[in-house]
Design an enzyme around this catalytic site. Structure first.
Site, PDB file in Angstrom:
ATOM      1  N   LEU A   1       0.819  -1.213   0.000  1.00  0.00           N
ATOM      2  CA  LEU A   1       0.000   0.000   0.000  1.00  0.00           C
ATOM      3  C   LEU A   1       0.858   1.270   0.000  1.00  0.00           C
ATOM      4  CD1 LEU A   1      -2.788   1.354   0.321  1.00  0.00           C
ATOM      5  CD2 LEU A   1      -2.462   1.193   2.786  1.00  0.00           C
ATOM      6  N   ASP A   2       0.668   2.100  -1.004  1.00  0.00           N
ATOM      7  CA  ASP A   2       1.334   3.398  -1.083  1.00  0.00           C
ATOM      8  C   ASP A   2       2.857   3.286  -1.115  1.00  0.00           C
ATOM      9  OD1 ASP A   2      -1.191   4.521  -1.000  1.00  0.00           O
ATOM     10  OD2 ASP A   2      -1.155   4.808   1.152  1.00  0.00           O
ATOM     11  N   GLU A   3       3.368   2.098  -1.502  1.00  0.00           N
ATOM     12  CA  GLU A   3       4.823   1.935  -1.516  1.00  0.00           C
ATOM     13  C   GLU A   3       5.368   1.630  -2.905  1.00  0.00           C
ATOM     14  OE1 GLU A   3       6.241  -0.551   1.645  1.00  0.00           O
ATOM     15  OE2 GLU A   3       5.340   0.777   3.148  1.00  0.00           O
TER      16      GLU A   3
END
Lengths: 277, 277, 277, 277
Positions: free
Chosen positions: D221-223
């Protein structure tokens, strides 16, 4: 309970804040927001006060007039929704941004109408249920055209007239008809690249930044009081067309933000400069 | 005639500005500059007032205490020059920027001393006639080292302690010794990249911006109230070393500006956040 | 093994990269870094190539001359440390930033001398062990003064001459003496506010951004090819003096970065514009 | 005559540019634009070449495969218009910006469909004649919902899937279905404020900047690899809601610019980082 905004500016002197806030207090008005500024260069005091309560405008203003020094300006304006008319030529981005924000959140204004000298943006205004008037400049004089525009715009009695990439030069007649009510977006960081084709000028000068300026319109082209400016970085890879395309995001963002400031009654004009609270 | 700054914050209520400015007026003090703000989330009022006149601090503060609600903080501080001690490790840029600005204009502060855990910046401090103390951490415990630092710094009774790239972690003991007086520059846009080697972390994460954060130091590493932040854009051509080099300009600029704000008593701390006037 | 940089620009045509890289390959030179750009407006090709190996400059350039079309420029320069002379008047910040970066990291250049028309920055140069020459303009003509400056600067045979807030107008004579070698920092976002006192002009115009421009010096005042520009946001609270003080950080940062680009041979000049790799 | 883009990345070695450009030359292809980069940390070479001519893809790629070292990736893609599907939840600004730019200039892409888990943006898509599919998540499992989304999106065979404020977490199943084809806009400057309500987090942390990040979506997530980031400055006057409102301009601008870069095949992914030409 109502919400109004008091705007006052006057020659600076001792005790002004105290005097003004006391008057508000005496009128049992609550100050929900207050900002002041003293321009030391011109020795002038500016104050913007958001007030809640029950207003007797007449006595409040009379009390202020007694308290404030000679040379003061003050106005008490409702914090309610303002009405605007937007002027356009062919470019859609600034108009689109205002329409989108008004429809989906970010601006809260009554867009009474869009007026253009071409008809190609009629479709965009209609997408958002805003009346569109085409007032063509073809086959008539500049003066005749402007008269028609003034007539069309005036019919809506707008609080502000927004030039959202309206690419025609205005005469003093137009400016006088909507004094201190016309906001323009210029596609350069003024005072650089005044006049036509600023991106072409920017490309030829080889600048490494391009920008946009929102300003009030006065009789001197692109020389009115500046409300907001911003820039983006460019490099040698940008043609004049690339600059124009990339600049659109700055233009629309600067105009929308400036419009918001104006609608919230945050902008004072003084000595061709603005105080923006 | 003297110049002082009144800082007050308290639970918001009706008439605060009026009450405070009236007290100032009653004391025949001129308000040369005034700023207020109401934090609606916490319902708290903040006010910073620059005053000119002849001060009777005791009665002025007593009058304010009578007028302000429970839960108020207020202080009246002289607008005169502050005294700081700067802590450093090995990097010169932040120290150099403060020294240059203090010497040639841009900051006006008494730099009482520079304290470093290495001696390599002694030469720089001495170029600007500032005493330098080397307090090596080698061969002693963290606690012993910190005690020595506290002792050295305390001897100068500084108004503020500036960590100009001081690369050692502080214990609660140190923080308590200079409560709300320690300003740090962290070389990332916090809360990203807390802790050691933020540029290495930034490179590995592949970010397209790098930045710096000036903040008050509390017991939680890199989690104190933020005063100022800024960033620059980077791209794939930047190695971690390039980021570190380019970041230095942001670090020194952010620290110098934050220091100026703090020295001018423009920063309130509340709920681990700052109000910066 | 040596490191050199090949800079070539010529009318664009098919196969240029292939031709040039083949020549490098034939000479057993390793390309450690390569950048090209085609300016479509002027149909011109630019290429900068970092090469490692054992160089026979004469045959390499001869091979290139055979391969490149008419109207080409090419030069092969050593990637080694350049020599500069810095000209100043009274302001310390740009000079200080260059001295600090050269001493503590961030720039790698031989600062042969600083030349000023006042003596007040002698102390700063000396802090960093750089020779300082005061060449006063008092009591002599502009031409005589410039002759003395040219003589003083020329004695050091600098690769570049850096005007670090040198506040005197240069004559064509000076410009000709160091053609395409003079870098100036102007304290505005050019082309706005050409000439003297740009911050005063900026204040009076009421702009909301201020900036700085690093550019090559040509015979037209402030109209030479722009290398780099940056701005910061200002508001009504900034006096002309505040603008000047805040602008210094932008000025020094823009000049240092531009200097670094120039020293690394990353800047082409063409049609009064720059290509910056 | 056709226009294609060659993207190649491989372990760095001597002569790569020469080899690749020679192959293009041999195939009588004109290089209209060329960019290379060597990542020294990973010792990897990246090259993007815009080619004009008559293509025999098979033999061109075979020639490249012979020339390039083991561990190379290369692809030859048409420079023609790409097809995207946009996923949304409730917020209109990013979708609106893409629709406006595609309709009025600034982006050139086939928007095959908009898919939302609510129906409130159907009207916006329809304004611009783009099909809208409501795939509600109500009353079904996350997996079932995602299956429906995948099915709806897949039917359009998009080159890229754009998450224009699609506020649901994706499973590895979804990510696998469109590997390296999903672009997300996250409303913070990652890696700060991962996950839900980044503006609320930002407000609580008291940051002085807020931002947005466009990135490829991976299983973390979001990486995923970051394509573009930008920030704006905020101060204590911003509530979490003000941050959210102001942040929208950054979000839409960052997403539109990143989308343009992706559509022009300017982005390489390597080691969870991007090279953006």
């Amino acid at each position: 309970m109502e919400k109004k905004i008091l705007l006052a500016d006057c020659p600076d002197q001792k005790g002004l804040i105290s005097k003004i806030t006391n008057i508000c207090y005496k009128h049992q008005l609550n100050i929900s927001n207050n900002t002041e500024f003293v321009d030391r260069t011109h020795n002038r005091f500016f104050m913007r006060t958001e007030l809640d309560g029950i207003f007797n405008d007449e006595t409040l203003l009379a009390d202020l007039d007694s308290a404030l020094p000679t040379g003061s300006h003050r106005k008490l304006v409702s914090a309610s929704r303002k009405r605007i008319v937007i002027l356009v030529t062919k470019e859609a981005h600034c108009l689109g941004d205002i329409l989108m924000k008004n429809y989906y959140g970010g601006l809260d204004v009554e867009i009474a109408a869009v007026v253009g000298n071409y008809d190609n943006l009629a479709e965009l205004a209609e997408k958002f249920d805003v009346p569109y008037h085409t007032v063509s400049h073809v086959g008539i004089t500049r003066e005749e055209h402007e008269e028609k525009i003034i007539e069309t715009v005036s019919a809506y009695q707008p609080d502000y007239v927004i030039l959202a990439k309206y690419m025609r030069i205005l005469t003093p007649n137009f400016v006088a008809a909507f004094e201190n009510k016309i906001i323009n977006i210029h596609h350069s960081f003024l005072p650089a690249f005044i006049g036509a084709q600023p991106y072409k000028q920017a490309f030829e000068r080889g600048v490494k930044i391009i920008g946009a300026t929102a300003h009030y319109v006065t009789n001197n082209l692109d020389e009115g009081p500046i409300i907001l400016q911003d820039v983006i970085h460019v490099d040698h890879k940008y043609s004049a067309e690339d600059m124009a395309r990339s600049g659109k995001d700055v233009e629309k963002s600067v105009l929308s933000k400036a419009l918001r400031l104006v609608l919230e009654e945050r902008v004072f004009i003084y000595e061709n400069r603005t105080v923006v609270f």
